[in-house]
Design a protein around this motif. Structure first.
Motif, PDB file in Angstrom:
ATOM      1  N   LYS A 188       0.804  -1.229   0.000  1.00  0.00           N
ATOM      2  CA  LYS A 188       0.000   0.000   0.000  1.00  0.00           C
ATOM      3  C   LYS A 188       0.834   1.275   0.000  1.00  0.00           C
ATOM      4  O   LYS A 188       0.371   2.329  -0.429  1.00  0.00           O
ATOM      5  CB  LYS A 188      -0.964  -0.002   1.189  1.00  0.00           C
ATOM      6  CG  LYS A 188      -0.277   0.084   2.553  1.00  0.00           C
ATOM      7  CD  LYS A 188      -1.294   0.035   3.689  1.00  0.00           C
ATOM      8  CE  LYS A 188      -0.606   0.102   5.050  1.00  0.00           C
ATOM      9  NZ  LYS A 188      -1.580   0.024   6.157  1.00  0.00           N
ATOM     10  N   ASP A 189       2.080   1.199   0.485  1.00  0.00           N
ATOM     11  CA  ASP A 189       2.916   2.398   0.543  1.00  0.00           C
ATOM     12  C   ASP A 189       3.699   2.635  -0.749  1.00  0.00           C
ATOM     13  O   ASP A 189       4.495   3.573  -0.826  1.00  0.00           O
ATOM     14  CB  ASP A 189       3.891   2.304   1.722  1.00  0.00           C
ATOM     15  CG  ASP A 189       3.173   2.356   3.068  1.00  0.00           C
ATOM     16  OD1 ASP A 189       2.095   2.977   3.131  1.00  0.00           O
ATOM     17  OD2 ASP A 189       3.675   1.764   4.040  1.00  0.00           O
ATOM     18  N   SER A 190       3.494   1.783  -1.741  1.00  0.00           N
ATOM     19  CA  SER A 190       4.179   1.939  -3.031  1.00  0.00           C
ATOM     20  C   SER A 190       3.162   2.069  -4.150  1.00  0.00           C
ATOM     21  O   SER A 190       2.101   1.415  -4.126  1.00  0.00           O
ATOM     22  CB  SER A 190       5.076   0.728  -3.310  1.00  0.00           C
ATOM     23  OG  SER A 190       6.107   0.628  -2.354  1.00  0.00           O
ATOM     24  N   ASN A 191       3.474   2.891  -5.143  1.00  0.00           N
ATOM     25  CA  ASN A 191       2.629   2.938  -6.336  1.00  0.00           C
ATOM     26  C   ASN A 191       2.614   1.561  -6.982  1.00  0.00           C
ATOM     27  O   ASN A 191       3.661   0.930  -7.142  1.00  0.00           O
ATOM     28  CB  ASN A 191       3.172   3.966  -7.335  1.00  0.00           C
ATOM     29  CG  ASN A 191       3.056   5.384  -6.810  1.00  0.00           C
ATOM     30  OD1 ASN A 191       2.143   5.704  -6.057  1.00  0.00           O
ATOM     31  ND2 ASN A 191       4.006   6.247  -7.191  1.00  0.00           N
ATOM     32  N   ASN A 192       1.436   1.088  -7.320  1.00  0.00           N
ATOM     33  CA  ASN A 192       1.335  -0.238  -7.928  1.00  0.00           C
ATOM     34  C   ASN A 192       0.201  -0.274  -8.937  1.00  0.00           C
ATOM     35  O   ASN A 192      -0.645   0.632  -8.963  1.00  0.00           O
ATOM     36  CB  ASN A 192       1.135  -1.310  -6.858  1.00  0.00           C
ATOM     37  CG  ASN A 192      -0.162  -1.146  -6.092  1.00  0.00           C
ATOM     38  OD1 ASN A 192      -1.233  -1.522  -6.568  1.00  0.00           O
ATOM     39  ND2 ASN A 192      -0.079  -0.550  -4.894  1.00  0.00           N
ATOM     40  N   ASP A 193       0.177  -1.324  -9.740  1.00  0.00           N
ATOM     41  CA  ASP A 193      -0.819  -1.419 -10.808  1.00  0.00           C
ATOM     42  C   ASP A 193      -1.785  -2.588 -10.614  1.00  0.00           C
ATOM     43  O   ASP A 193      -2.390  -3.056 -11.565  1.00  0.00           O
ATOM     44  CB  ASP A 193      -0.116  -1.556 -12.165  1.00  0.00           C
ATOM     45  CG  ASP A 193       0.697  -2.845 -12.276  1.00  0.00           C
ATOM     46  OD1 ASP A 193       0.847  -3.550 -11.246  1.00  0.00           O
ATOM     47  OD2 ASP A 193       1.184  -3.145 -13.374  1.00  0.00           O
ATOM     48  N   PHE A 194      -1.929  -3.065  -9.359  1.00  0.00           N
ATOM     49  CA  PHE A 194      -2.772  -4.250  -9.164  1.00  0.00           C
ATOM     50  C   PHE A 194      -3.829  -4.116  -8.070  1.00  0.00           C
ATOM     51  O   PHE A 194      -4.875  -4.770  -8.135  1.00  0.00           O
ATOM     52  CB  PHE A 194      -1.915  -5.494  -8.889  1.00  0.00           C
ATOM     53  CG  PHE A 194      -0.895  -5.310  -7.797  1.00  0.00           C
ATOM     54  CD1 PHE A 194      -1.228  -5.476  -6.461  1.00  0.00           C
ATOM     55  CD2 PHE A 194       0.403  -4.968  -8.107  1.00  0.00           C
ATOM     56  CE1 PHE A 194      -0.300  -5.301  -5.456  1.00  0.00           C
ATOM     57  CE2 PHE A 194       1.355  -4.794  -7.110  1.00  0.00           C
ATOM     58  CZ  PHE A 194       1.006  -4.970  -5.785  1.00  0.00           C
ATOM     59  N   LEU A 195      -3.618  -3.284  -7.064  1.00  0.00           N
ATOM     60  CA  LEU A 195      -4.603  -3.211  -5.977  1.00  0.00           C
ATOM     61  C   LEU A 195      -5.966  -2.723  -6.455  1.00  0.00           C
ATOM     62  O   LEU A 195      -6.990  -3.090  -5.870  1.00  0.00           O
ATOM     63  CB  LEU A 195      -4.097  -2.311  -4.848  1.00  0.00           C
ATOM     64  CG  LEU A 195      -3.092  -2.931  -3.869  1.00  0.00           C
ATOM     65  CD1 LEU A 195      -2.744  -1.944  -2.770  1.00  0.00           C
ATOM     66  CD2 LEU A 195      -3.632  -4.224  -3.263  1.00  0.00           C
TER      67      LEU A 195
END
Length: 362
Positions: free
Chosen positions: A261-268
């Motif tokens: 949650k503390d990192s930009n991601n493309d799946f959550l």
């Protein structure tokens, strides 16, 4: 009142600060009810000025050591101010909270004539979160976590092992704390084990005696990956028993969310991708999932990537599950998990023809 005064004296002689605190508060309540509010306030004020539940690192410095190796036989961790909830099934979470509540309401229970056991046994597969639960309880109660080091306790001079166990319990008895016996099946094996030496069986008797005399004001937590090895008498010494199992799908999702949650991601925010990750991680321990995300996040930082990608996590999952594999195995795995052929070529730095030819043969 004579009972409370006697208990306070006993607590002073045994350096049991929690016992002194609990019975002093009970005594203050009795003075209040009997029309002596000034005396009651004096007792409460004295307790508040010298909080008995406070333990500083300075008071824990002189730790016990093994006579032969001179190694410390306990590790100490002070409680953290971070009291975030941990990810557990509702059933396990409720049991842990009930155990914490027993400690936090110890004074009320004593007032009503109840002395509830302070012992908890956690058992389950390695990496399921037993140590995490012990640390969570430490943070919630504000008690330092004193962990017995069984690698140092079990002395090559067998006669010293029982002495080491006694040292640990005596040390933990002197101050408000949690005594944590992690993986303690190392010294708590069944006494009918024909392969164990007589001296080691006597070690178990020493362990049982020390558990029986351990301060009721402190907390005792045992943890084991091998409950089937424990002596039957050990089970009877623990009032609360909690089996810590593997996370279900909902808990796996919460773990994924927590570690990313503390990192930009493309799946959550992508349900299909999240569900694929859950399917691949179902049946894995929280420890495994945490390590996996730590590895991916480390590579993200090292390679200066802008965001945590779904494909990076898939590759880490694949490599953790497979010791030997071919490029064709990776192509198939990524394709089965919804990664486009074009994306596979970019990730693996191969041609689109190679990807297509591999998928045609499957």
């Amino acid at each position: 009142m004579y009972t409370e005064i006697l208990r306070i004296i006993e607590g002073g002689l045994n350096k049991d600060l929690k016992k002194i605190n609990n019975y002093s508060r009970i005594l203050a309540e009795k003075f209040e009810k009997e029309g002596q509010p000034k005396l009651a306030k004096m007792i409460i004020k004295t307790l508040e000025n010298k909080p008995s539940s406070m333990v500083t690192m300075d008071s824990l410095i002189s730790t016990p050591v093994d006579q032969e190796s001179r190694m410390n036989i306990v590790d100490i961790q002070m409680p953290s101010e971070n009291n975030d909830d941990i990810i557990l099934s509702p059933n396990i979470y409720n049991k842990v909270e009930d155990y914490i509540n027993l400690y936090q309401h110890q004074g009320e229970l004593l007032k009503n004539g109840l002395e509830i056991s302070n012992s908890l046994l956690l058992y389950g597969v390695p990496g399921s979160g037993k140590t995490t639960i012990a640390k969570y309880i430490s943070n919630k109660t504000g008690l330092p976590l004193i962990t017995a080091r069984f690698d140092a306790i079990v002395s090559s001079l067998l006669g010293n092992t029982s002495k080491n166990i006694r040292k640990i319990f005596e040390y933990a008895d002197e101050k408000p704390c949690i005594l944590f016996l992690d993986e303690f099946d190392a010294i708590a094996k069944a006494r009918d084990d024909q392969y164990e030496l007589g001296e080691l069986k006597r070690v178990i008797n020493s362990l049982l005696q020390n558990i029986d005399t351990f301060s009721k004001s402190n907390l005792l937590i045992g943890a084991t990956n091998h409950p089937e090895l424990l002596d039957k008498a050990i089970w009877r010494r623990f009032n609360t028993l909690i089996e810590v199992g593997l996370p279900n799908q909902n808990e796996v999702y919460k773990l994924i969310e927590t570690f990313s949650k503390d990192s930009n991601n493309d799946f959550l925010n992508d349900e299909k991708k999240t569900n694929k990750l859950i399917q691949n991680l179902e049946g894995k321990t929280p420890s495994y999932i945490k390590t996996l995300f730590n590895n991916v996040l480390a590579q993200k930082i090292i390679k200066n990537k802008e965001y945590l990608s779904y494909e990076d996590i898939l590759l880490e999952i694949f490599e953790s599950k497979n010791k030997e594999y071919t490029i064709e195995d990776i192509i198939t795995f990524l394709n089965e998990n919804g990664v486009s052929q074009e994306k596979i070529t970019q990730i693996l730095n191969i041609s689109i023809r190679q990807v297509r030819n591999n998928l045609k043969t499957k």
